[in-house]
Design a protein around this motif. Structure first.
Motif, short mmCIF file in Angstrom:
data_model
loop_
_atom_site.label_atom_id
_atom_site.label_comp_id
_atom_site.label_asym_id
_atom_site.label_seq_id
_atom_site.Cartn_x
_atom_site.Cartn_y
_atom_site.Cartn_z
N HIS A 1 0.83 -1.22 0.00
CA HIS A 1 0.00 0.00 0.00
C HIS A 1 0.85 1.26 0.00
CE1 HIS A 1 -3.21 -2.75 0.76
NE2 HIS A 1 -2.58 -3.19 1.83
N GLY A 2 2.16 1.08 -0.13
CA GLY A 2 3.04 2.25 -0.24
C GLY A 2 3.49 2.82 1.09
N GLU A 3 3.19 2.10 2.17
CA GLU A 3 3.64 2.65 3.47
C GLU A 3 5.06 2.18 3.77
OE1 GLU A 3 2.78 3.09 8.07
OE2 GLU A 3 1.37 1.78 7.02
N LYS A 4 5.90 3.12 4.21
CA LYS A 4 7.32 2.80 4.44
C LYS A 4 7.52 1.71 5.48
CE LYS A 4 9.77 7.07 3.38
NZ LYS A 4 10.43 8.24 3.95
N GLU A 5 8.53 0.88 5.24
CA GLU A 5 8.96 -0.10 6.23
C GLU A 5 10.12 0.49 7.03
OE1 GLU A 5 8.30 -3.99 3.35
OE2 GLU A 5 10.31 -3.18 3.64
N ALA A 6 10.46 -0.16 8.13
CA ALA A 6 11.59 0.32 8.95
C ALA A 6 12.36 -0.86 9.51
CB ALA A 6 11.08 1.20 10.07
N THR A 7 13.65 -0.59 9.80
CA THR A 7 14.48 -1.62 10.44
C THR A 7 15.05 -1.15 11.77
OG1 THR A 7 16.58 -0.95 9.40
CG2 THR A 7 15.21 -2.52 8.17
N THR A 8 14.94 0.16 12.07
CA THR A 8 15.48 0.65 13.35
C THR A 8 14.81 1.97 13.71
OG1 THR A 8 17.53 1.07 14.60
CG2 THR A 8 17.43 1.99 12.39
N TYR A 9 15.01 2.36 14.96
CA TYR A 9 14.48 3.65 15.43
C TYR A 9 15.63 4.59 15.74
CZ TYR A 9 11.82 7.08 18.00
OH TYR A 9 11.24 8.26 18.40
N GLN A 10 15.68 5.72 15.02
CA GLN A 10 16.67 6.78 15.31
C GLN A 10 15.92 8.10 15.24
OE1 GLN A 10 19.81 6.70 12.35
NE2 GLN A 10 20.54 4.70 12.99
N ASP A 11 15.38 8.56 16.29
CA ASP A 11 14.48 9.74 16.33
C ASP A 11 13.16 9.43 15.63
OD1 ASP A 11 16.49 11.18 17.58
OD2 ASP A 11 17.32 11.81 15.64
N LYS A 12 13.25 8.65 14.57
CA LYS A 12 12.04 8.17 13.89
C LYS A 12 12.36 6.77 13.36
CE LYS A 12 13.49 10.43 9.70
NZ LYS A 12 13.32 10.88 8.42
N TRP A 13 11.33 6.07 12.91
CA TRP A 13 11.55 4.73 12.36
C TRP A 13 12.06 4.84 10.93
CZ3 TRP A 13 11.65 0.20 14.81
CH2 TRP A 13 11.09 0.14 16.09
N ILE A 14 13.21 4.22 10.67
CA ILE A 14 13.80 4.30 9.34
C ILE A 14 14.41 2.95 8.94
CG2 ILE A 14 14.36 6.77 9.33
CD1 ILE A 14 17.25 5.97 10.10
N THR A 15 14.73 2.82 7.66
CA THR A 15 15.46 1.65 7.16
C THR A 15 16.93 2.01 6.99
OG1 THR A 15 13.60 0.62 6.03
CG2 THR A 15 15.77 0.19 5.12
N VAL A 16 17.80 1.19 7.60
CA VAL A 16 19.25 1.33 7.35
C VAL A 16 19.90 -0.02 7.05
CG1 VAL A 16 19.52 3.39 8.81
CG2 VAL A 16 19.85 1.13 9.82
N ASP A 17 19.12 -1.10 7.20
CA ASP A 17 19.67 -2.45 7.00
C ASP A 17 19.16 -3.00 5.67
OD1 ASP A 17 20.72 -3.12 9.94
OD2 ASP A 17 18.79 -2.09 10.10
N TYR A 18 20.04 -3.69 4.96
CA TYR A 18 19.68 -4.13 3.61
C TYR A 18 20.23 -5.52 3.31
CZ TYR A 18 18.90 0.86 3.04
OH TYR A 18 18.44 2.14 3.21
N ILE A 19 19.57 -6.17 2.35
CA ILE A 19 20.16 -7.34 1.70
C ILE A 19 20.18 -7.02 0.21
CG2 ILE A 19 19.99 -9.82 1.24
CD1 ILE A 19 18.17 -10.03 3.74
N PHE A 20 21.37 -6.86 -0.33
CA PHE A 20 21.53 -6.65 -1.77
C PHE A 20 22.01 -7.97 -2.38
CE2 PHE A 20 22.47 -2.40 0.07
CZ PHE A 20 21.46 -1.68 -0.56
N TYR A 21 21.58 -8.21 -3.63
CA TYR A 21 22.00 -9.45 -4.30
C TYR A 21 22.25 -9.16 -5.77
CZ TYR A 21 17.15 -9.53 -5.85
OH TYR A 21 15.95 -9.19 -6.41
N SER A 22 23.12 -9.97 -6.36
CA SER A 22 23.44 -9.77 -7.78
C SER A 22 22.39 -10.49 -8.63
CB SER A 22 24.83 -10.32 -8.08
OG SER A 22 24.91 -11.67 -7.70
#
Ligand code: KL2
Length: 480
Positions: A411-432
């Motif tokens: 539905h277009g709502e942001k996901e998050a992986t941690t809380y730093q003043d607000k909920w944000i994403t900083v963790d990733y899995i990248f793949y080739s």
């Protein structure tokens, strides 16, 4: 009051009904005791729960698990014949080093103090990691003096591991666990992103790169890398330089051969805590394969101040703007064996330390090739029709990388992986693009996260949420 562990957390009895009554503690958090909870909707088949009266937030293990399902990705289907592919499940988790939690205790003022102790967090972390049933686990912020104790249950389950502490005075680092019944470790590097005398690379971040083969099919190989990049939210330029180094090392590990259509690489998974938000500079660089930093600010956004010059890292590191080690590339193209890597301090496996690195590389090599080691753009032709660049103002890399997560719900709502003043994403899995993800460990959206009691809590043992993906790795046919 009895300790939380004694009353609520009984690992041997996970099917007990959570018949709980809430008790407000002095620090405004509620926790559960067996015996008196009447609301049928909270009768759950687990005996763990946590709540936060200040914000009216409540979570129990079952509710958390509902948020965090393994979900099929897109239209990717399992191969018809499972003999043709290997199912690789990877989990990545910043587990919050206890010393960092204590050094930054002001970040955890609204938390239940009991949920912040390592004694409580460790079993929660181990349980969540184990429940994911991953065959490769990448952890960030593993405190060195907790390591041997932490890995005991994983060793019992058949995992082996690589550990790399952050450099200098830092007490935490990266832990990469792999299931030794399924994988053989062919090679690895413990990469230090600290490079003496280089302003952009004077931080203590590290990476681990592992080249693994399938135990029952040695020709099927993969490169798995993990890192935890600099925290400072303003210094995307530093994270870009750190990424350039790490990618050069990954390139060296993943290279298979040159073909008419270009170099061929092993499948690559690059995961961890990158301390950067989706769709910002370094993210674009990784996923689009190219990024112009020249003239941008330290944030890697257009800016009047601190504009970056065309030179990001000095050419004495011999890493091209395409994230390749100049020496290795040169010798590869000339079919002369293996060139030397100019990174300092990075640890190689023992048997390789004084091994066959035949050609030394120093800036002489660049000078011989007419490279001006000052800061102006240099283009060097290694072979006829094959040139590399230094200090061009744009970085590229040879991989086509994708992120497992799209960082927003359907539905277009942001996901998050941690809380730093607000909920944000900083963790990733990248793949080739020569490996396919078939499942992801679904992340909650920001509004779901906001409804959680502050993390770490009695359900979630870290200030990050873990991320995970299941990949289908095509098995190579054995050449008889
Ligand atoms: O964002 V992190 O937490 O990936 O969860 O990575 C860093 C931060 C980690 C290692 O440096 O320690 C945390 N304010 C808040 N958190 C900090 C700070 C800070 N000034 N410095 C480090 N960390």
């Amino acid at each position: 009051m009895e300790s939380y562990l004694d009353t609520c957390y009984d690992q041997n009895n996970t099917t007990t009904m959570c018949d709980v009554s809430f008790h407000t503690t002095s620090n405004n958090l509620v926790y559960c005791q067996p015996g008196a909870f009447s609301d049928i909707t909270h009768n759950v088949k687990t005996n763990i729960c946590a709540a936060d009266t200040k914000h009216g937030n409540y979570i129990d293990k079952e509710r958390y698990k509902i948020m965090r399902k393994w979900k099929r990705i897109g239209k990717n289907r399992l191969a018809d014949n499972m003999d043709d592919s290997f199912i690789l499940r990877l989990l990545s988790f910043n587990i919050l080093a206890q010393n960092l939690l204590e050094d930054h205790s002001y970040l955890y003022q609204d938390h239940n103090k009991k949920a912040l102790s390592w004694k409580i967090r460790k079993p929660l972390l181990i349980q969540e990691i184990r429940e994911a049933d991953a065959n490769i686990i990448c952890l960030q912020e593993m405190q060195e003096d907790h390591l041997l104790d932490f890995v005991i249950p994983f060793k019992q389950l058949g995992y082996e591991y690589l550990y790399k502490k952050r450099t200098n005075d830092k007490k935490d680092g990266l832990l990469l666990l792999y299931h030794s019944n399924q994988f053989v470790l062919l090679d690895y590097a413990k990469v230090e992103l600290y490079q003496a005398g280089i302003e952009l690379l004077n931080r203590d971040n590290v990476g681990i790169i592992a080249k693994l083969s399938l135990r029952d099919n040695p020709e099927t190989q993969i490169v798995v890398a993990t890192t935890h990049l600099l925290y400072n939210p303003r210094r995307n330029d530093v994270r870009l330089a750190q990424t350039q180094l790490l990618l050069a090392e990954i390139e060296r590990f993943a290279f298979v051969e040159n073909t008419i259509t270009g170099p061929k690489y092993l499948p690559i998974i690059l995961t961890g805590d990158f301390n950067l938000e989706p769709f910002t500079g370094v993210y674009k660089f990784l996923t689009e394969g190219s990024f112009e930093y020249y003239g941008k600010g330290r944030s890697l956004e257009p800016s009047q101040y601190n504009s970056l010059s065309k030179s990001l890292i000095p050419s004495r590191l011999c890493i091209t703007d395409n994230c390749q080690h100049f020496n290795i590339l040169t010798q590869r193209l000339r079919k002369e064996g293996t060139g030397k890597v100019m990174l300092e301090n990075s640890e190689l496996p023992l048997q390789k330390r004084d091994g066959n690195m035949t050609v030394s590389c120093n800036t002489n090599i660049l000078q011989q090739n007419n490279v001006n080691i000052n800061t102006s753009t240099q283009i060097i032709e290694i072979e006829k029709g094959y040139s590399v660049r230094f200090s061009s103002g744009t970085l590229t890399h040879p991989f086509k990388m994708h992120s497992v997560y799209r960082h927003a719900s359907a539905h277009g709502e942001k996901e998050a992986t941690t809380y730093q003043d607000k909920w944000i994403t900083v963790d990733y899995i990248f793949y080739s693009n020569n490996i396919q993800p078939i499942e992801k460990y679904v992340l909650p959206t920001v509004s779901q996260c906001t409804a959680l009691p502050k993390i770490p809590n009695f359900i979630i043992g870290s200030d990050h949420l873990c991320i995970g993906a299941t990949f289908q790795l095509p098995r190579k046919k054995s050449v008889l």
